[in-house]
Design a protein around this motif. Structure first.
Motif, PDB file in Angstrom:
ATOM      1  N   UNK A   1       0.833  -1.213   0.000  1.00  0.00           N
ATOM      2  CA  UNK A   1       0.000   0.000   0.000  1.00  0.00           C
ATOM      3  C   UNK A   1       0.867   1.262   0.000  1.00  0.00           C
ATOM      4  N   UNK A   2       0.322   2.380  -0.458  1.00  0.00           N
ATOM      5  CA  UNK A   2       1.048   3.651  -0.414  1.00  0.00           C
ATOM      6  C   UNK A   2       1.461   3.984   1.021  1.00  0.00           C
ATOM      7  N   UNK A   3       2.625   4.597   1.150  1.00  0.00           N
ATOM      8  CA  UNK A   3       3.159   5.016   2.452  1.00  0.00           C
ATOM      9  C   UNK A   3       3.564   3.841   3.346  1.00  0.00           C
ATOM     10  N   UNK A   4       3.652   2.658   2.772  1.00  0.00           N
ATOM     11  CA  UNK A   4       4.142   1.488   3.510  1.00  0.00           C
ATOM     12  C   UNK A   4       5.439   1.007   2.865  1.00  0.00           C
ATOM     13  N   UNK A   5       6.305   0.416   3.670  1.00  0.00           N
ATOM     14  CA  UNK A   5       7.582  -0.081   3.159  1.00  0.00           C
ATOM     15  C   UNK A   5       7.410  -1.487   2.591  1.00  0.00           C
ATOM     16  N   UNK A   6       7.945  -1.720   1.423  1.00  0.00           N
ATOM     17  CA  UNK A   6       7.874  -3.036   0.800  1.00  0.00           C
ATOM     18  C   UNK A   6       8.599  -4.072   1.654  1.00  0.00           C
ATOM     19  N   UNK A   7       8.065  -5.319   1.729  1.00  0.00           N
ATOM     20  CA  UNK A   7       8.777  -6.379   2.444  1.00  0.00           C
ATOM     21  C   UNK A   7       9.945  -6.959   1.643  1.00  0.00           C
ATOM     22  N   UNK A   8      10.091  -6.539   0.386  1.00  0.00           N
ATOM     23  CA  UNK A   8      11.241  -6.974  -0.419  1.00  0.00           C
ATOM     24  C   UNK A   8      12.505  -6.489   0.276  1.00  0.00           C
ATOM     25  N   UNK A   9      13.365  -7.422   0.688  1.00  0.00           N
ATOM     26  CA  UNK A   9      14.470  -7.109   1.593  1.00  0.00           C
ATOM     27  C   UNK A   9      15.357  -5.946   1.136  1.00  0.00           C
ATOM     28  N   UNK A  10      15.791  -5.863  -0.128  1.00  0.00           N
ATOM     29  CA  UNK A  10      16.644  -4.740  -0.513  1.00  0.00           C
ATOM     30  C   UNK A  10      15.980  -3.373  -0.302  1.00  0.00           C
ATOM     31  N   UNK A  11      14.700  -3.279  -0.613  1.00  0.00           N
ATOM     32  CA  UNK A  11      13.991  -2.013  -0.399  1.00  0.00           C
ATOM     33  C   UNK A  11      13.811  -1.755   1.090  1.00  0.00           C
ATOM     34  N   UNK A  12      13.429  -2.790   1.823  1.00  0.00           N
ATOM     35  CA  UNK A  12      13.194  -2.665   3.262  1.00  0.00           C
ATOM     36  C   UNK A  12      14.481  -2.234   3.972  1.00  0.00           C
ATOM     37  N   UNK A  13      15.579  -2.908   3.681  1.00  0.00           N
ATOM     38  CA  UNK A  13      16.855  -2.577   4.332  1.00  0.00           C
ATOM     39  C   UNK A  13      17.265  -1.145   4.008  1.00  0.00           C
ATOM     40  N   UNK A  14      17.221  -0.794   2.748  1.00  0.00           N
ATOM     41  CA  UNK A  14      17.647   0.541   2.317  1.00  0.00           C
ATOM     42  C   UNK A  14      16.805   1.630   2.975  1.00  0.00           C
ATOM     43  N   UNK A  15      15.495   1.410   3.033  1.00  0.00           N
ATOM     44  CA  UNK A  15      14.594   2.398   3.617  1.00  0.00           C
ATOM     45  C   UNK A  15      14.856   2.578   5.117  1.00  0.00           C
ATOM     46  N   UNK A  16      14.995   1.477   5.834  1.00  0.00           N
ATOM     47  CA  UNK A  16      15.173   1.570   7.287  1.00  0.00           C
ATOM     48  C   UNK A  16      16.535   2.146   7.656  1.00  0.00           C
ATOM     49  N   UNK A  17      17.572   1.803   6.895  1.00  0.00           N
ATOM     50  CA  UNK A  17      18.899   2.371   7.149  1.00  0.00           C
ATOM     51  C   UNK A  17      18.880   3.871   6.866  1.00  0.00           C
ATOM     52  N   UNK A  18      18.186   4.248   5.805  1.00  0.00           N
ATOM     53  CA  UNK A  18      18.059   5.672   5.490  1.00  0.00           C
ATOM     54  C   UNK A  18      17.383   6.437   6.619  1.00  0.00           C
ATOM     55  N   UNK A  19      16.364   5.847   7.201  1.00  0.00           N
ATOM     56  CA  UNK A  19      15.676   6.489   8.318  1.00  0.00           C
ATOM     57  C   UNK A  19      16.588   6.616   9.535  1.00  0.00           C
ATOM     58  N   UNK A  20      17.357   5.561   9.788  1.00  0.00           N
ATOM     59  CA  UNK A  20      18.293   5.600  10.922  1.00  0.00           C
ATOM     60  C   UNK A  20      19.323   6.718  10.731  1.00  0.00           C
ATOM     61  N   UNK A  21      19.841   6.834   9.526  1.00  0.00           N
ATOM     62  CA  UNK A  21      20.889   7.829   9.244  1.00  0.00           C
ATOM     63  C   UNK A  21      20.333   9.245   9.259  1.00  0.00           C
ATOM     64  N   UNK A  22      19.026   9.388   9.034  1.00  0.00           N
ATOM     65  CA  UNK A  22      18.416  10.711   9.019  1.00  0.00           C
ATOM     66  C   UNK A  22      18.154  11.257  10.412  1.00  0.00           C
ATOM     67  N   UNK A  23      18.205  10.381  11.409  1.00  0.00           N
ATOM     68  CA  UNK A  23      17.934  10.818  12.780  1.00  0.00           C
ATOM     69  C   UNK A  23      19.077  11.674  13.323  1.00  0.00           C
TER      70      UNK A  23
END
Length: 228
Positions: free
Chosen positions: A206-228
């Motif tokens: 769904x829109x505004x949700x993170x894909x469970x596809x691991x490469x997208x999921x990993x990249x998105x969550x690491x990006x969020x961590x680095x943005x903090x």
């Protein structure tokens, strides 16, 4: 079955209350995910809030075998009062994904037997049981990774995830993503495994949700961590 009367509510009354909350459309949606109930979970949580913690009542609700009743049981039980064998039996007789998910996350993770069960379930030949072991392993990857052999976990995922049954595949994929997110030294390998196996690559998200596809999921969550 002897009915427990606690807080003015019997098992029969609760079963009737849950039945009255059945929504055919909700059941249809849940059925697509392997679940056989149609009760709005927000309304179920309101019942649990009213009942508060009642271990004996929870056990009787569980023994009905009804999915909605079992979900309610997991909301009002005392996780630390279950012994190891009881939790193992409950997991093995649980076949619907939502009940298994709540049992693992709301009860087993809070139990003193969690690590022992993780090891037993992880190696089980039943993929549904094994998926619970992988879910507990993902929890350890995030919260208590000391002692885990992460390269060995990646080896298993690389060799077995592609052809694993759906629920086991999902749990292994979650573990892969968590290793990639939490451990920079294994991130490149986790991304490579995800990209080569392409598990859940086309999963509808769904829109505004993170894909469970691991490469997208990993990249998105690491990006969020680095943005903090």
């Amino acid at each position: 079955m002897t009915e427990t009367v606690l807080a003015g509510t019997t098992v029969a009354e609760l079963m009737a209350e849950l039945a009255a909350l059945e929504d055919p459309r909700a059941r249809e949606v849940n059925a697509r995910h392997g679940d056989d109930h149609g009760v709005n979970l927000g309304k179920m949580r309101a019942i649990a809030k009213r009942l508060k913690t009642q271990q004996d009542l929870a056990l009787e609700l569980w023994d009905t075998g009804d999915t909605a009743a079992r979900l309610l049981a997991l909301l009002i039980c005392r996780p630390k009062e279950f012994d190891r064998d009881k939790l193992d039996a409950m997991l093995r007789e649980t076949r619907t994904p939502k009940v298994q998910d709540w049992l693992v996350n709301y009860v087993v993770k809070k139990s003193p037997h969690a690590e022992e069960l993780r090891l037993v379930w992880f190696a089980d030949a039943d993929p549904v049981v094994a998926s619970a072991g992988w879910a507990l392993t993902s929890e350890r990857v995030v919260k208590n990774p000391e002692g885990l052999d992460l390269p060995a976990l990646l080896d298993i995922i690389e060799a077995e995830m592609k052809d694993a049954p759906e629920r086991l595949q999902w749990a292994m994929n979650h573990c892969l993503a968590q290793i990639g997110i939490e451990f920079p030294e294994y991130r490149a390998r986790a991304l490579d495994i995800g990209e080569r196996l392409e598990v859940l690559k086309d999963y509808p998200t769904p829109p505004n949700c993170t894909s469970p596809y691991a490469p997208i999921w990993i990249t998105e969550m690491v990006s969020r961590q680095q943005a903090k």
